[in-house]
Each structure stands twice: as C-alpha cells, then as structure tokens.
Design a protein around this motif. Sequence first.
Motif, PDB file in Angstrom:
ATOM      1  N   UNK A 124     -26.351  61.692  58.728  1.00  0.00           N
ATOM      2  CA  UNK A 124     -26.016  62.683  59.748  1.00  0.00           C
ATOM      3  C   UNK A 124     -27.275  63.455  60.161  1.00  0.00           C
ATOM      4  N   UNK A 125     -27.536  63.539  61.459  1.00  0.00           N
ATOM      5  CA  UNK A 125     -28.751  64.213  61.919  1.00  0.00           C
ATOM      6  C   UNK A 125     -28.913  65.646  61.405  1.00  0.00           C
ATOM      7  N   UNK A 126     -27.819  66.406  61.320  1.00  0.00           N
ATOM      8  CA  UNK A 126     -27.925  67.793  60.866  1.00  0.00           C
ATOM      9  C   UNK A 126     -28.392  67.863  59.415  1.00  0.00           C
ATOM     10  N   UNK A 127     -27.896  66.969  58.572  1.00  0.00           N
ATOM     11  CA  UNK A 127     -28.308  66.955  57.162  1.00  0.00           C
ATOM     12  C   UNK A 127     -29.774  66.559  57.041  1.00  0.00           C
ATOM     13  N   UNK A 128     -30.195  65.542  57.783  1.00  0.00           N
ATOM     14  CA  UNK A 128     -31.596  65.126  57.755  1.00  0.00           C
ATOM     15  C   UNK A 128     -32.499  66.223  58.330  1.00  0.00           C
ATOM     16  N   UNK A 194     -30.529  71.164  66.151  1.00  0.00           N
ATOM     17  CA  UNK A 194     -30.828  69.938  66.884  1.00  0.00           C
ATOM     18  C   UNK A 194     -29.583  69.407  67.575  1.00  0.00           C
ATOM     19  N   UNK A 195     -29.836  68.634  68.604  1.00  0.00           N
ATOM     20  CA  UNK A 195     -28.781  67.871  69.266  1.00  0.00           C
ATOM     21  C   UNK A 195     -29.380  66.519  69.652  1.00  0.00           C
ATOM     22  N   UNK A 196     -28.547  65.506  69.669  1.00  0.00           N
ATOM     23  CA  UNK A 196     -28.986  64.174  70.069  1.00  0.00           C
ATOM     24  C   UNK A 196     -28.922  64.095  71.592  1.00  0.00           C
ATOM     25  N   UNK A 197     -30.033  63.706  72.227  1.00  0.00           N
ATOM     26  CA  UNK A 197     -29.981  63.526  73.675  1.00  0.00           C
ATOM     27  C   UNK A 197     -30.150  62.052  74.068  1.00  0.00           C
ATOM     28  N   UNK A 198     -30.601  61.227  73.125  1.00  0.00           N
ATOM     29  CA  UNK A 198     -30.657  59.770  73.339  1.00  0.00           C
ATOM     30  C   UNK A 198     -30.552  59.130  71.976  1.00  0.00           C
ATOM     31  N   UNK A 199     -29.699  58.099  71.861  1.00  0.00           N
ATOM     32  CA  UNK A 199     -29.510  57.477  70.541  1.00  0.00           C
ATOM     33  C   UNK A 199     -29.995  56.035  70.536  1.00  0.00           C
TER      34      UNK A 199
END
Length: 199
Positions: A124-128, A194-199
């Motif tokens: 998960x991006x938030x954990x990383x 953070x937020x994902x804007x491109x995956x």
Amino acid sequence: MRKVAAHYVYCGEDQPVKFGIVTLDGNTVISVSPSADNLVEAAQTEFYPGVLIPAIVNAVMATGSSVWFPKDDDEVNSVLTIEEELPLFAVIDSEALARLSANALASIYENKIAIALAHATSNHPTILFRMMMMLTEKLPDVPFHEIVRMATANGAQALQQKQRGAIAAGYQPGIYHISGFCFARKSIDQHSTIEIIAS
C-alpha cells in the motif's frame, strides 16, 4: 497524451526539475522538462502543488548475493567492519527500519551501499510512504533527492526492474504526488501526504 506538473519533479536519481512537466502516453513517460517560463499552470497541463516522485518500490522480493537485509545495529557494524566485499544493496524492511539507529543507517549510506525499502505484508502506497518518512527522520542530513532514490530507483535496481524507479523517458514508474511538502527544508514531515496520479 497527458501532461502533469508540480513545483518540483523528483525523477528518482538526481536533483529535482523545478516546475517540471512530465508528458505521459498511458503509463509510459515520454519526457520530463522544466517549464519554459516557470509558470505553474500551462495549457493542457494538470498542475499538482508540491512534488512528484516515482512510485515507491517495495524491494521485499530482492534476492542475490549483492542484496543484504540488515536486521540490527550489531549486524550493520559487523558487516561494515569485517566483510571484505560489501553488498551493493541494503534492503531495509519495516521492522529493521524501526530497530536500526540513525547512526547505523548513516553508516550504510556513507559506505555507498544503496538503501532500498521493503515491507513484507503490504504494497500500500501510504504504508510505504510512512517508511519513507521514517527514513527521512532518521537521516535528516541526507538530501531529499537521495531519500527519493532510496525509496524508488534503488529498489527497482535491486529487483532488476528496468522500467520502474525513475521518471524518465521510456519508463513506466507510476507517479505519486506529495502534498504538504516542506519547501524551506526540501523534505517531508508528518503533514505530508501522497496520492497516486499515474499507476
């Protein structure tokens, strides 16, 4: 084609591009360039206040003789003083990051061993990102572009993933937007998200 921009684009390896504009075709980076006139908004460009970085790479699956998963300060001291040939990568998992002292992490960095991050149970991006924040707190004197490299490019290299870890032409890194960036210190803190804007 899609264009995204921010106050700074940290590409994953070097100094950031101020008012950088990233051009994407789907998930593939076509180019990264500075804004010609330092305008924060350009035609047909999505502007994100703060910074853009490549997606954080979880290097938990890295293997090989060049990869080391340090567990504690004693192990770090032992490896750095006894081993004749140092590993290329020190992959720091979440437990080790909590356990290792700032001095041990600094010693790994100063010995030019590429630090990468790993989490055994979550991508998960938030954990990383929390791990990246903890790394920033423990290494306050390390420039933020180096912290970004540890969280992105180093992990991709440890995993031998050639299209991840950097915002560069031909790469498919995924892109994260960091808001709440501290421009005065050029760093992140507990207010950053953070937020994902491109995956």
